[in-house]
Design a protein around this motif. Structure first.
Motif, PDB file in Angstrom:
ATOM      1  N   SER A  39       0.662  -1.328   0.045  1.00  0.00           N
ATOM      2  CA  SER A  39      -0.388   0.424   0.206  1.00  0.00           C
ATOM      3  C   SER A  39       0.446   1.351  -0.058  1.00  0.00           C
ATOM      4  CB  SER A  39      -1.365   0.478   1.288  1.00  0.00           C
ATOM      5  OG  SER A  39      -1.412   1.397   1.346  1.00  0.00           O
ATOM      6  N   ILE A  40       0.913   1.935  -0.961  1.00  0.00           N
ATOM      7  CA  ILE A  40       1.940   3.118  -1.327  1.00  0.00           C
ATOM      8  C   ILE A  40       1.581   3.859  -0.157  1.00  0.00           C
ATOM      9  CG2 ILE A  40       2.972   4.614  -2.689  1.00  0.00           C
ATOM     10  CD1 ILE A  40       3.334   1.021  -3.440  1.00  0.00           C
ATOM     11  N   GLY A  41       0.439   4.705  -0.593  1.00  0.00           N
ATOM     12  CA  GLY A  41      -0.282   6.090   0.365  1.00  0.00           C
ATOM     13  C   GLY A  41       0.335   5.751   1.875  1.00  0.00           C
ATOM     14  N   ASP A  42       0.257   4.710   2.272  1.00  0.00           N
ATOM     15  CA  ASP A  42       0.430   4.034   3.561  1.00  0.00           C
ATOM     16  C   ASP A  42       1.240   3.711   4.059  1.00  0.00           C
ATOM     17  OD1 ASP A  42      -2.952   4.088   4.078  1.00  0.00           O
ATOM     18  OD2 ASP A  42      -2.875   2.875   2.873  1.00  0.00           O
ATOM     19  N   ARG A  43       2.003   3.144   3.914  1.00  0.00           N
ATOM     20  CA  ARG A  43       3.844   3.057   3.442  1.00  0.00           C
ATOM     21  C   ARG A  43       3.887   1.555   4.419  1.00  0.00           C
ATOM     22  NH1 ARG A  43       7.970   7.294   4.852  1.00  0.00           N
ATOM     23  NH2 ARG A  43       8.730   5.958   4.822  1.00  0.00           N
ATOM     24  N   ARG A  44       2.562   0.811   3.961  1.00  0.00           N
ATOM     25  CA  ARG A  44       3.041  -0.776   4.789  1.00  0.00           C
ATOM     26  C   ARG A  44       2.579  -2.014   3.830  1.00  0.00           C
ATOM     27  NH1 ARG A  44      -0.870  -0.990   8.850  1.00  0.00           N
ATOM     28  NH2 ARG A  44       0.651  -3.316   9.474  1.00  0.00           N
ATOM     29  N   SER A  45       3.128  -2.923   4.080  1.00  0.00           N
ATOM     30  CA  SER A  45       3.111  -3.866   3.358  1.00  0.00           C
ATOM     31  C   SER A  45       2.539  -5.667   3.871  1.00  0.00           C
ATOM     32  CB  SER A  45       5.117  -4.104   2.922  1.00  0.00           C
ATOM     33  OG  SER A  45       5.414  -4.436   4.282  1.00  0.00           O
ATOM     34  N   ARG A  46       2.946  -6.527   3.471  1.00  0.00           N
ATOM     35  CA  ARG A  46       1.733  -7.698   3.621  1.00  0.00           C
ATOM     36  C   ARG A  46       2.623  -8.988   2.599  1.00  0.00           C
ATOM     37  NH1 ARG A  46      -0.050 -10.419   8.193  1.00  0.00           N
ATOM     38  NH2 ARG A  46      -1.679 -12.257   8.085  1.00  0.00           N
ATOM     39  N   LEU A  47       2.519 -10.009   2.916  1.00  0.00           N
ATOM     40  CA  LEU A  47       3.145 -11.437   3.032  1.00  0.00           C
ATOM     41  C   LEU A  47       1.416 -12.015   3.462  1.00  0.00           C
ATOM     42  CD1 LEU A  47       4.075 -13.430   0.614  1.00  0.00           C
ATOM     43  CD2 LEU A  47       5.824 -13.214   2.434  1.00  0.00           C
TER      44      LEU A  47
ATOM     45  N   GLU B 271       2.825 -22.573   4.422  1.00  0.00           N
ATOM     46  CA  GLU B 271       2.754 -21.912   5.600  1.00  0.00           C
ATOM     47  C   GLU B 271       3.861 -23.172   5.776  1.00  0.00           C
ATOM     48  OE1 GLU B 271      -0.652 -21.791   7.694  1.00  0.00           O
ATOM     49  OE2 GLU B 271      -1.392 -19.879   6.999  1.00  0.00           O
ATOM     50  N   PRO B 272       4.664 -23.724   5.903  1.00  0.00           N
ATOM     51  CA  PRO B 272       5.119 -25.477   6.715  1.00  0.00           C
ATOM     52  C   PRO B 272       6.995 -23.890   5.997  1.00  0.00           C
ATOM     53  CG  PRO B 272       3.809 -26.667   5.933  1.00  0.00           C
ATOM     54  CD  PRO B 272       3.332 -24.964   4.864  1.00  0.00           C
ATOM     55  N   LEU B 273       6.582 -23.831   4.777  1.00  0.00           N
ATOM     56  CA  LEU B 273       7.805 -22.928   3.962  1.00  0.00           C
ATOM     57  C   LEU B 273       8.149 -21.847   3.896  1.00  0.00           C
ATOM     58  CD1 LEU B 273       7.354 -24.732   0.229  1.00  0.00           C
ATOM     59  CD2 LEU B 273       9.262 -25.260   2.018  1.00  0.00           C
ATOM     60  N   ILE B 274       6.990 -21.079   4.632  1.00  0.00           N
ATOM     61  CA  ILE B 274       7.035 -19.814   4.684  1.00  0.00           C
ATOM     62  C   ILE B 274       6.439 -19.346   6.138  1.00  0.00           C
ATOM     63  CG2 ILE B 274       6.536 -17.208   3.810  1.00  0.00           C
ATOM     64  CD1 ILE B 274       6.443 -18.626   0.988  1.00  0.00           C
TER      65      ILE B 274
ATOM     66  N   GLY C 181       8.151 -15.740  10.515  1.00  0.00           N
ATOM     67  CA  GLY C 181       9.389 -15.398  11.030  1.00  0.00           C
ATOM     68  C   GLY C 181       9.491 -15.009   9.209  1.00  0.00           C
ATOM     69  N   TYR C 182       9.738 -15.760   8.816  1.00  0.00           N
ATOM     70  CA  TYR C 182      10.774 -15.495   7.224  1.00  0.00           C
ATOM     71  C   TYR C 182       9.654 -14.277   6.603  1.00  0.00           C
ATOM     72  CZ  TYR C 182      11.917 -16.918   3.103  1.00  0.00           C
ATOM     73  OH  TYR C 182      12.779 -16.968   1.830  1.00  0.00           O
ATOM     74  N   ALA C 183       8.496 -14.691   6.531  1.00  0.00           N
ATOM     75  CA  ALA C 183       7.819 -13.846   6.139  1.00  0.00           C
ATOM     76  C   ALA C 183       8.517 -12.273   6.275  1.00  0.00           C
ATOM     77  CB  ALA C 183       6.470 -13.745   6.218  1.00  0.00           C
ATOM     78  N   GLY C 184       7.865 -12.017   7.945  1.00  0.00           N
ATOM     79  CA  GLY C 184       8.718 -11.094   8.510  1.00  0.00           C
ATOM     80  C   GLY C 184       9.834 -10.528   7.898  1.00  0.00           C
ATOM     81  N   SER C 185      10.603 -11.132   7.400  1.00  0.00           N
ATOM     82  CA  SER C 185      12.584 -10.855   7.307  1.00  0.00           C
ATOM     83  C   SER C 185      12.450 -10.515   5.896  1.00  0.00           C
ATOM     84  CB  SER C 185      13.238 -12.367   7.644  1.00  0.00           C
ATOM     85  OG  SER C 185      13.061 -13.234   6.782  1.00  0.00           O
ATOM     86  N   LEU C 186      11.583 -11.793   5.057  1.00  0.00           N
ATOM     87  CA  LEU C 186      11.260 -11.266   3.219  1.00  0.00           C
ATOM     88  C   LEU C 186      10.588  -9.260   3.392  1.00  0.00           C
ATOM     89  CD1 LEU C 186      10.242 -13.208   0.868  1.00  0.00           C
ATOM     90  CD2 LEU C 186       9.423 -10.815   1.244  1.00  0.00           C
TER      91      LEU C 186
END
Length: 166
Positions: A102-110, A117-120, A123-128
């Protein structure tokens, strides 16, 4: 003078869009849905091609999405809505991932499907997402999404013992 007239018109258009933001009505534009219009055509084509390679090699789908803003909605809700509504990942394996900026809000989400889920894990999502920050600070949204797509694609490919062409 024209620039002074354009700014209020743009602000009015943005306010109208924000008041009636219906994220469920958005339709995917391929693997890359650039609703904020911040990714150049060449980068968008490269990202679409890479995500297609990932799906062909692994069966997992990656959706990359930019929005101008969230219209006051939590990014988690918007990402989950788009993931479910668009059917990211195949129904049997549920191996899909959606990266939302979200460009205007400067937010990101995976958002990750149960099959990945077992692969990602969280914690891994946050580091990515943190690894994307330098490109995001420079407003290089295509590079940030490319980094995320390559990291996700590589992780899934390694788990399945396949290689993805560059």
């Amino acid at each position: 003078m024209k620039a002074k007239l354009r700014i209020p018109a743009l602000l009015a258009a943005a306010a109208l869009w924000a008041a009636g933001a219906d994220f469920g009505a958005l339709k995917p534009q391929g693997y890359v849905s650039d609703f904020a219009r911040v990714i150049d055509a060449g980068t968008k084509a490269e990202l679409n091609a890479y995500c297609a390679q990932v799906e062909k090699a692994t069966g997992a789908q990656i959706a990359l999405v930019t929005l101008p803003h969230l219209a006051g909605e939590p990014i988690e809700d918007v990402a989950n809505l788009l993931y479910r509504k668009w059917g990211v990942g195949n129904k049997q394996s549920n191996e899909g991932a959606l990266v939302l900026l979200s460009i205007g809000d400067r937010r990101s989400r995976l958002e990750v499907g149960y099959g990945l889920e077992p692969l990602i894990p969280d914690g891994y999502a946050g580091s990515l997402l943190r690894e994307m920050r330098p490109a995001l600070r420079e407003r290089n949204y295509g590079a940030a999404l490319g980094e995320a797509a390559r990291a996700l694609g590589q992780r899934v490919a390694e788990s399945k013992g396949v290689k993805i062409g560059q």
